[in-house]
Motif scaffolding. Structure first.
Motif, PDB file in Angstrom:
ATOM      1  N   GLN D 102       4.066 -11.107  -1.691  1.00  5.28           N
ATOM      2  CA  GLN D 102       4.525 -10.427  -2.600  1.00  5.28           C
ATOM      3  C   GLN D 102       5.944  -9.842  -2.680  1.00  5.28           C
ATOM      4  O   GLN D 102       6.858  -9.773  -3.556  1.00  5.28           O
ATOM      5  CB  GLN D 102       3.429  -9.075  -2.844  1.00  5.28           C
ATOM      6  CG  GLN D 102       3.554  -8.358  -4.127  1.00  5.28           C
ATOM      7  CD  GLN D 102       2.385  -7.813  -4.322  1.00  5.28           C
ATOM      8  OE1 GLN D 102       1.409  -7.542  -3.796  1.00  5.28           O
ATOM      9  NE2 GLN D 102       2.308  -6.914  -5.767  1.00  5.28           N
ATOM     10  N   HIS D 212       0.448 -11.060 -13.170  1.00  2.00           N
ATOM     11  CA  HIS D 212       0.024 -10.207 -13.781  1.00  2.00           C
ATOM     12  C   HIS D 212       0.178 -10.245 -15.401  1.00  2.00           C
ATOM     13  O   HIS D 212      -0.065  -9.660 -16.183  1.00  2.00           O
ATOM     14  CB  HIS D 212       0.901  -8.727 -13.479  1.00  2.00           C
ATOM     15  CG  HIS D 212       0.417  -8.096 -12.499  1.00  2.00           C
ATOM     16  ND1 HIS D 212       1.445  -7.594 -11.341  1.00  2.00           N
ATOM     17  CD2 HIS D 212      -0.825  -7.730 -11.832  1.00  2.00           C
ATOM     18  CE1 HIS D 212       0.606  -7.219 -10.456  1.00  2.00           C
ATOM     19  NE2 HIS D 212      -0.650  -7.251 -10.791  1.00  2.00           N
TER      20      HIS D 212
ATOM     21  N   GLN E 153      -0.193   1.696   3.003  1.00  2.00           N
ATOM     22  CA  GLN E 153      -1.879   1.408   2.713  1.00  2.00           C
ATOM     23  C   GLN E 153      -1.901   1.248   1.480  1.00  2.00           C
ATOM     24  O   GLN E 153      -3.100   1.282   0.669  1.00  2.00           O
ATOM     25  CB  GLN E 153      -2.426   2.664   3.220  1.00  2.00           C
ATOM     26  CG  GLN E 153      -2.354   3.085   4.866  1.00  2.00           C
ATOM     27  CD  GLN E 153      -2.996   4.296   5.111  1.00  2.00           C
ATOM     28  OE1 GLN E 153      -2.942   5.449   4.596  1.00  2.00           O
ATOM     29  NE2 GLN E 153      -3.626   4.415   6.259  1.00  2.00           N
ATOM     30  N   LEU E 154      -0.711   1.120   0.617  1.00  2.00           N
ATOM     31  CA  LEU E 154      -0.860   0.871  -0.897  1.00  2.00           C
ATOM     32  C   LEU E 154      -0.637  -0.464  -1.039  1.00  2.00           C
ATOM     33  O   LEU E 154       0.126  -1.193  -0.544  1.00  2.00           O
ATOM     34  CB  LEU E 154       0.153   1.610  -1.728  1.00  2.00           C
ATOM     35  CG  LEU E 154      -0.234   3.224  -1.509  1.00  2.00           C
ATOM     36  CD1 LEU E 154       0.548   3.815  -2.423  1.00  2.00           C
ATOM     37  CD2 LEU E 154      -1.682   3.512  -1.653  1.00  2.00           C
ATOM     38  N   GLY E 156       1.014  -3.553  -3.565  1.00  2.00           N
ATOM     39  CA  GLY E 156       2.692  -3.635  -3.946  1.00  2.00           C
ATOM     40  C   GLY E 156       2.940  -3.055  -5.336  1.00  2.00           C
ATOM     41  O   GLY E 156       3.784  -2.106  -5.557  1.00  2.00           O
TER      42      GLY E 156
END
Ligand code: ATP
Ligand code: ATP
Ligand code: VIB
Ligand code: MG
Ligand code: MG
Lengths: 293, 309, 290, 275, 275
Positions: D102, D212, E153-154, E156
């Motif tokens: 990503q 997306h 921890q998130l 993209g």
């Protein structure tokens, strides 16, 4: 880059001048008690300030020699002495430098080697690191004579024992820095290598090594200074074999403060030159590695 | 013909203190005696007793107290000759300290050399009944480093000096001799034999070695005699052997003179002086000063000096 | 003799095998994981000591050159109340800790000052490098001259020794901030101090801890070595030097063992603080990194 | 040598219809300081050789995590998964896939061409092959002329294209692409979509593609996997009825719009906020 | 205190019609090892108070660079630019704008809430205000519940939303947003588009917005700037004729489609490869 070097001439000069001025002030402060006791013994009273200053700056065994005294001594032992004889500081500097260089090269290689082991082998990481740290808490000067004695009993004298002590002191900053450096790549960069099923060696050469380069140079700067200390420490127990260490020792043994300071100046100059050289290498390398201007 | 190889470990750096040996080497006395001698200088942290225990030397020079202590610790050193017949260790006190006699010591700070050189001092304090833990009734002890600085800078009331070296430094600094109070360890009754020649006990079983040692001691004494007669030249030789380039001719002429004066007529050990050293050491046994705890056996031999006659 | 050496080799191979096995154990139990993390270096160390013992006995090395660990241990236990504890107080609690705090603290302040002013950066950094390149053995006698025989002069040596690594690393750390992160602060028109506190310092922590760790061992060496140049008759360096002269080599190693233990603990404490503060750094967080 | 071995494997093509990815009851929970995060929960999915599968779903629903599990970069905490019939690790060791992350993840000390050449170096391609492949793939992503630049000298979109080129430079049968076209404008995107379809048609690669964009998903895929978050799970799997030949204007056909509507529906259902 | 000063300035609202950004003959050339790169060349543009300006153009055409010049992060090599009538530096020191970078640029040692709170701390908001604003903006980007997580921890898209929240947390009159919605799916995107329009309508902010999506640009903007690369320049400036009130279904009106077509036209002209 050249223009940056020129830019720093003025600031360096200003700072050096400030230090020299401060040095003179301290020379007066620290040497006054002795001067007064000399006057007291000679029943001299009301010595004019000019005379007092002249005397303070010309003591035989000053607590702190004045900068010009050190400069004169330095000049005499560097320029006016035959560099082939023990009277010359260059002679001693060369002896120390060769031990430093050898020890530094060994130390850096050893440090990198250990860091590689530690990063690649869990058992090594867990078991080696605490003992490497412990090894560094052994006061080197305490075992230096024993090292010298033991090595001498198996026939190793001269450069090697000093270089070994120098190695011992310099490998540690390199291990610590390089372990950090080899582990500094971002997780995603390592993941990329995983997706290629890159071998350990490939991950090392193509990712860990370049990522660790900034750490390498910082460690090497600390390491080379430590090497020099090691070489000098190695020269202390065998105080008669030449080198800046023996010069320092002899100076203090025979109460020649000015000589100590000149030797110190030389040692610092050596160290600074070595650090500067590594800094230059760093600039070149980082430029080749595409660092932003 | 075959030269007998010998490694000789000094207790300190090359200086006038060892002029006899350096002269003997330089003028070829050892070579004439069929010896191939290597003289290894010592230093502040080289214990010659350790060097010889590790096999790094065949013969060493050290102080008798240190040698006896080493013997008790399992390094079987044997005195084969004692070139220095008298003591040069002294303690000198500054005018400011107010020390005139030993009665003035309580509450004072004294500089002492350690590293095996402290035994005479502790014996002396034991004899005077002074504690060495500081306080008003005892003395404060400083581990004195290489030079005479602590006295010059008033960091100590009294410091240890060797007659041939640090004492001169004190005088050279401009302090008049009459302002100083000098204690000679021998005069205080705690004199101990200084630079003697020691070898490992087992080596003495080899007659060839004993013979070589006899030639070595004889040649060394010749060197000392030459040095005494020609102090200037001896000092030059010392300077030529100085790798630090820090010695001055003037100081070394003085040192050669003073050192040569310590050398006795014969290299043979004076048994009476030996016994006095042992007795003094034994009288002062304490945790601070564990030199020896029992009368040493076989710590000296006369076979070598006998062979010279 | 051969018996000892053979045993040494066997014990070494055995312990190595056990360690290789232990580090491969994957456990979800935190307690067990911690026990393994502790066991591995201990096993390694015990093996090392055993090999030492065996070699010394096997080759019958004279005790005045290198005593076996068992003898050192006996000496250590017997001497802790007197004199080791007093030596430790003198050297570690006074010289090392005070010198370390002042040395690292002042280097940090100078690094920030240098960073603040380009003029100082150009002027002080080279000169600072130069000054702190003065070798410890040359400085120690001078410090004794200036600060007296007691611990203050040792602390001063430690200050000088720890200064340079801290300076170099802090300056490097303060320059380690990425471009976008700096740009973000610019968009907030954050003041110099805000940028320092909220961005550049956090980024610099890994470097600073590097120096703090190296200095923790350097400080100990420095303080002990400085005691070779004049002390009152207490301190680890004094004891070591005096004991060598008396050929009490077991005492020398007992002091060295104490030094090593104290130094390792010191280092360990700093490493723990580092883990807590730089938890976000890939080298700490990246367990995946192998 | 490695290269030879790899390509030898590549030749032993699996017949179409073989399962490339097969997940059963797959779950993955991250343990964080403030409690577990269920990134994937009970995911059943099978992908056949030669399929083009798009993953679509709200941000944080586990798309990246799923791709990482396939790539053996993350270990599932429950369920099973096979890649090419073996474990993901086996597939990784076989260098069976190319991965586009990503984030671009270019190495800052390498120029663009040397970044693209990185996998080729590692897999032991010859110098000549490297040069040829670097030129070809940089051309494909329209970065010719930027070979000698360093990553920080490129714009965001250019960096992303360089990372795509890097994954295409070697011949993996499975492509895992995590929002490869996120930072690109419509025109470049259309261009690269076509290039990708072209490549896919020519080489029978299997492609897992996170996006997306609903139109992009529908335009490219033979199968669209719709996911929803907390816990991350698959809510819909839509088999495309569009033909394999897809000109750009297929996007105006009713069939296309119908599929797009169904995807949008599934997506909307997974979101926590409907207006 | 700083906070008070800032808000006092904020109150002294410029009247609509005042020029917020005014660029004349603006050029910026990067000197690189292998020759100069003309990132911007002869750009003339003026943006009035309260406008919503979208920048669209192929990757590498200088959109980011232009935003960076406005933000005083890059110095133009020719021409002039003013922000709020003064130099960009003046505007930056006034904290006149909020910037959303193309990459999230979150600080890894701060939790999400503390990342969002960062500008508030710096600008001296009170603790209570900080808490309130952090909660509000995280809610707006739909990240409530992730306050205590660290950036790594998130996912993209979540990181990108956190960085948007960070720029919205304080009240800047000018928002510079560099592809803020690049990594977000259609549904979230629609949601955030509406939120943004809402905010814009309520607060009369001026917004400069880089996007790659033509519908997004048309839906949001009062003015669309089309750029083209090598050298980066403005090829078209389209004033939108759409009303300020924009329900989501405005996107099906012919007027909307006409504008979109014009943008696509301009965009296509700037590309080097037309099929
Ligand atoms: N290393 C990690 N530690 C803890 N939680 C994580 C970690 N990586 C991901 N997560 C969590 O797992 C969930 C799924 O993340 P993932 O990256 O798979 O989402 P995604 O579908 O790719 O989203 P996006 O479209 O925004 O990239 C998220 O809630 C995220 O917070
Ligand atoms: N620091 C730099 N040094 C050299 N060249 C640069 C630098 N930053 C950007 N460029 C060049 O400037 C040009 C414009 O870059 P910019 O980042 O503004 O593009 P962009 O329009 O934002 O593209 P994207 O949509 O891909 O983000 C590009 O060709 C890029 O290579
Ligand atoms: C650290 C140290 N130890 C001892 C002496 C004194 N000294 C000079 S020569 C010598 C050997 C005896 O001949 C001795 C003990 C010193 N100056 N410094
Ligand atoms: Mg993702
Ligand atoms: Mg951009």
């Amino acid at each position: 880059m050249r223009s940056r070097a020129r830019d720093s001439i003025l600031p360096v000069t200003v700072v050096v001048l400030a230090i020299i001025a401060l040095w003179y002030v301290f020379t007066v402060i620290l040497n006054t008690p002795w001067q007064q006791s000399v006057y007291a013994r000679a029943d001299q009273v009301d010595v004019p300030v000019s005379q007092f200053l002249a005397d303070v700056f010309a003591q035989q065994r000053p607590v702190l020699p004045a900068p010009h005294q050190v400069a004169v001594e330095f000049w005499n032992s560097v320029v006016n002495a035959d560099p082939g004889t023990p009277r010359s500081l260059l002679f001693h500097a060369w002896i120390t430098l060769s031990a430093t260089g050898l020890g530094f090269i060994f130390g850096t290689l050893l440090g990198i080697g250990l860091a590689v082991l530690i990063v690649h082998n869990r058992a090594m990481d867990r078991s080696l690191m605490p003992w490497i740290i412990a090894s560094q808490t052994i006061p080197i000067l305490a075992i230096a004579p024993m090292v010298v004695v033991v090595l001498a009993s198996i026939g190793l004298t001269g450069l090697v024992p000093k270089a070994l002590i120098s190695t011992y002191l310099s490998f540690f900053p390199v291990v610590v820095g390089m372990v950090k450096g080899f582990r500094s790549p971002e997780a995603i960069h390592l993941d990329l290598m995983r997706t290629y099923n890159a071998s350990g060696a490939q991950v090392f050469w193509k990712l860990r090594w370049p990522a660790a380069i900034p750490f390498l140079f910082t460690s090497m700067k600390v390491g080379v200074a430590a090497s020099l200390v090691g070489a000098i420490v190695g020269e202390l127990p065998t105080g008669a074999a030449g080198g800046l260490g023996s010069r320092l020792l002899a100076g203090s043994y025979y109460g020649q403060t000015t000589q100590i300071w000149a030797a110190l100046l030389m040692a610092a100059a050596l160290s600074a030159a070595l650090i500067f050289a590594i800094g230059g290498l760093q600039k070149i390398t980082q430029k080749a590695m595409g660092a932003a201007a | 013909q075959d030269m007998y190889p010998l490694t000789f470990q000094l207790k300190w750096v090359n200086q006038g203190q060892f002029a006899g040996y350096l002269v003997a080497q330089d003028l070829g006395y050892y070579e004439e005696a069929g010896l191939d001698v290597t003289i290894n200088p010592g230093g502040p942290d080289i214990a010659p007793e350790q060097v010889i225990a590790g096999g790094g030397a065949d013969v060493i020079t050290t102080w008798m107290a240190a040698a006896l202590a080493a013997r008790e610790r399992g390094v079987p050193l044997v005195n084969i000759a004692q070139p220095f017949a008298t003591t040069a260790l002294e303690m000198v006190c500054s005018e400011e300290s107010g020390v005139e006699t030993t009665a003035d010591f309580p509450g004072k700070t004294l500089g002492v050399w350690f590293f095996g050189n402290e035994y005479p001092f502790y014996a002396w304090m034991a004899q005077l009944g002074l504690s060495t833990d500081g306080g008003d009734d005892g003395v404060e002890v400083l581990r004195q480093a290489f030079s005479a600085d602590p006295l010059l800078q008033n960091q100590a009331d009294c410091i240890s000096v060797m007659r041939y070296n640090e004492y001169k430094q004190v005088l050279d600094a401009g302090i008049p001799e009459d302002s100083l109070t000098l204690f000679n360890f021998a005069d205080e009754g705690v004199g101990m034999l200084e630079d003697g020649l020691y070898v490992m006990e087992d080596r003495l079983e080899d007659p060839e070695f004993v013979d070589a040692m006899a030639r070595f001691v004889a040649a060394s004494m010749e060197g000392w005699a030459y040095a005494e007669a020609n102090p200037e030249e001896a000092a030059e030789i010392v300077l030529a052997n100085d790798m630090s380039g820090a010695l001055t001719l003037e100081s070394q002429v003085y040192q050669v003179n003073e050192a040569a004066a310590l050398v006795g007529d014969s290299p043979a050990l004076d048994v009476e002086a030996y016994e006095q050293t042992v007795a003094t050491l034994l009288s002062a046994v304490s945790p601070d000063n564990p030199a020896i705890t029992a009368e040493p056996e076989g710590a000296y031999t006369t076979v070598v000096t006998d062979a010279i006659e | 003799m051969n018996g000892w050496i053979l045993t040494a080799v066997l014990v070494w191979l055995g312990a190595w095998g056990i360690n290789e096995f232990l580090v491969r154990v994957r456990t979800r139990d935190r307690g067990a994981a911690m026990a393994i993390n502790l066991l591995v270096p201990v096993l390694f160390g015990v093996t090392l000591l055993f090999i030492w013992e065996a070699l010394v006995r096997g080759f019958s090395v004279p005790g005045v050159l290198l005593p076996p660990p068992s003898v050192i241990w006996a000496r250590l236990v017997a001497s802790i109340p007197n004199p080791i504890w007093a030596d430790f107080q003198q050297t570690f609690l006074k010289s090392v800790l005070v010198g370390y705090a002042i040395g690292c603290g002042s280097a940090f302040i100078v690094a920030v000052a240098i960073d603040r002013s380009p003029f100082l950066k150009c002027g002080l950094l080279p000169v600072g490098n130069f000054v702190s390149a003065l070798p410890l053995v040359g400085i120690a006698p001078i410090m004794v001259m200036w600060f007296g025989f007691d611990w203050q002069s040792k602390a001063a040596v430690v200050v000088v020794m720890t200064f340079f690594p801290m300076l170099v690393n802090t300056v490097a750390g303060l320059n380690a901030t990425g471009a976008i992160e700096k740009d973000l602060m610019r968009t907030y028109a954050a003041s110099y101090w805000q940028t320092l506190a909220k961005l550049r310092l956090p980024m610099a922590w890994p470097f600073i801890f590097n120096a703090l760790k190296i200095n923790s061992t350097l400080a100990l060496i420095g303080a002990i070595v400085a005691e070779f140049f004049g002390t009152p008759v207490v301190g680890m360096g004094f004891r070591i030097s005096a004991a060598i002269g008396r050929l009490q080599v077991d005492m020398v190693w007992a002091e060295i063992a104490v030094a090593a233990l104290a130094g390792s603990l010191f280092y360990g404490v700093i490493a723990l603080i580092e883990r807590a503060i730089t938890f976000w750094h890939p080298s700490v967080r990246g367990e995946r990194g192998r | 040598m490695i290269n030879e071995r790899r390509r030898a494997k590549g030749c032993k093509r699996l017949t179409t219809g073989t399962k490339v990815v097969e997940a059963k009851g797959l779950g993955l929970t991250f343990e964080t300081a403030d409690g577990p995060v269920h990134a994937l929960s009970d995911v059943d999915l099978s992908i056949s050789k030669g399929e083009f599968v798009s993953f679509i779903g709200p941000s944080g629903c586990g798309k990246t995590t799923f791709l990482r599990v396939i790539a053996d970069l993350e270990q599932p905490t429950s369920g099973t998964i096979t890649v090419n019939g073996h474990s993901p690790e086996h597939a990784r060791r076989d260098r069976a896939y190319g991965y586009v992350f990503q984030a671009a993840a270019l190495y800052p000390w390498r120029t663009i061409e040397r970044n693209v050449g990185l996998p080729l170096e590692i897999m032991g391609y010859s110098k000549a092959q490297q040069t040829e492949r670097i030129a070809r793939t940089l051309e494909m992503v329209n970065l010719s002329g930027f070979e000698k630049k360093y990553p920080w000298q490129l714009s965001g979109g250019m960096q992303q294209r360089a990372s795509i080129a890097r994954a295409l430079a070697f011949d993996a049968d499975l492509l895992l692409m995590d929002e490869p076209f996120g930072a690109l404008d419509e025109i470049v995107r259309d261009h690269l979509n076509e290039q990708l379809l072209d490549l896919w048609a020519k080489t029978e690669k299997t492609i897992c593609f996170v996006t997306h964009s609903i139109p992009e998903a529908v335009y490219l895929s033979t199968k669209i996997v719709v996911m929803s978050p907390r816990p991350g799970r698959v809510t819909d799997v839509i088999e495309s009825t569009l033909p394999r030949e897809r000109p750009l204007d297929i996007r105006e056909t009713p069939e296309f719009l119908a599929i797009a509507a169904r995807v949008r529906e599934g997506l909307r259902a997974g979101h926590s906020y409907e207006e």
